[in-house]
Motif scaffolding. Structure first.
Motif, short mmCIF file in Angstrom:
data_model
loop_
_atom_site.label_atom_id
_atom_site.label_comp_id
_atom_site.label_asym_id
_atom_site.label_seq_id
_atom_site.Cartn_x
_atom_site.Cartn_y
_atom_site.Cartn_z
N UNK A 86 0.96 -1.21 0.05
CA UNK A 86 -0.09 -0.05 0.20
C UNK A 86 0.70 1.22 0.00
N UNK A 87 0.24 2.34 -0.28
CA UNK A 87 1.09 3.50 -0.52
C UNK A 87 0.29 4.66 0.06
N UNK A 88 -0.33 4.46 1.30
CA UNK A 88 -1.07 5.19 2.09
C UNK A 88 -0.38 6.58 2.70
N UNK A 89 0.85 6.36 2.90
CA UNK A 89 1.70 7.49 3.43
C UNK A 89 3.26 7.16 3.82
N UNK A 90 3.46 8.08 4.53
CA UNK A 90 5.00 7.68 5.12
C UNK A 90 5.04 6.67 6.06
N UNK A 91 6.27 5.88 6.10
CA UNK A 91 6.52 4.64 6.88
C UNK A 91 6.21 5.10 8.21
N UNK A 92 5.28 4.32 8.93
CA UNK A 92 4.98 4.44 10.33
C UNK A 92 5.20 3.08 10.99
N UNK A 93 4.39 2.93 11.96
CA UNK A 93 4.20 1.62 12.59
C UNK A 93 3.05 1.14 12.90
N UNK A 94 2.67 0.06 13.39
CA UNK A 94 1.46 -0.72 13.59
C UNK A 94 1.88 -1.65 14.64
N UNK A 95 1.08 -1.88 15.82
CA UNK A 95 1.21 -2.76 17.00
C UNK A 95 0.04 -3.82 16.68
N UNK A 96 0.58 -5.01 16.63
CA UNK A 96 -0.18 -6.17 16.73
C UNK A 96 0.03 -7.02 17.98
N UNK A 97 -1.03 -7.80 18.43
CA UNK A 97 -1.01 -8.32 19.60
C UNK A 97 -1.19 -9.76 19.40
N UNK A 98 -0.38 -10.47 19.99
CA UNK A 98 -0.38 -11.98 19.91
C UNK A 98 -0.67 -12.48 21.32
N UNK A 99 -1.50 -13.22 21.61
CA UNK A 99 -1.78 -13.78 22.93
C UNK A 99 -0.77 -15.17 23.08
N UNK A 100 -0.21 -15.26 24.26
CA UNK A 100 0.69 -16.37 24.63
C UNK A 100 0.21 -17.75 24.36
N UNK A 101 -1.12 -18.09 24.31
CA UNK A 101 -1.78 -19.34 23.98
C UNK A 101 -1.83 -19.50 22.29
N UNK A 102 -2.14 -18.12 21.79
CA UNK A 102 -2.23 -18.17 20.38
C UNK A 102 -0.73 -18.65 19.79
N UNK A 103 0.26 -18.15 20.70
CA UNK A 103 1.61 -18.30 20.08
C UNK A 103 2.08 -19.69 20.32
#
Length: 118
Positions: A86-103
């Protein structure tokens, strides 16, 4: 016994996380694996928050992880399924949450995140 490149790579340490009943803590290691994407990992009570570089369209479904238990060590690595285009804008960050059980991690289990940290 032969080892795949991935299992050898995953044996590297970038962050050490100590699981405990309340809140795991992460400690930096002196090793890094530039083949893996650099991420920032924060351990919480219920799971890990992983920060990826993003232009705004990275979602959790774009990320895969691998958990290896080899030689008494548990190693976790994160990777993208596909490049973000995607080309929405400048490079930023995204935080994604993964549960311990899921991992696939057990409560209080010690593990290592193989990705380099930023």
């Amino acid at each position: 016994m032969s080892f795949s490149r991935r299992s050898i790579l995953a044996s590297g340490l970038a962050l050490i996380a100590t699981g405990c009943a309340t809140r795991p803590s992460l400690m930096a290691s002196h090793e890094s694996w530039p083949e893996l994407e650099t991420v920032a990992v924060t351990a919480g009570r219920e799971g890990l928050t992983v920060r990826f570089a993003s232009r705004g369209c990275t979602v959790k479904a774009d990320i895969v992880f691998r958990l290896d238990r080899v030689g008494g060590r548990t190693v976790l690595a994160f990777a993208r399924r596909r490049l973000e285009t995607c080309r929405f804008g400048d490079v930023g960050t995204v935080d994604l949450v993964f549960g311990y059980e899921e991992l696939g991690l057990r409560r209080g289990e010690r593990f290592v995140v193989a990705n380099p940290s930023n």
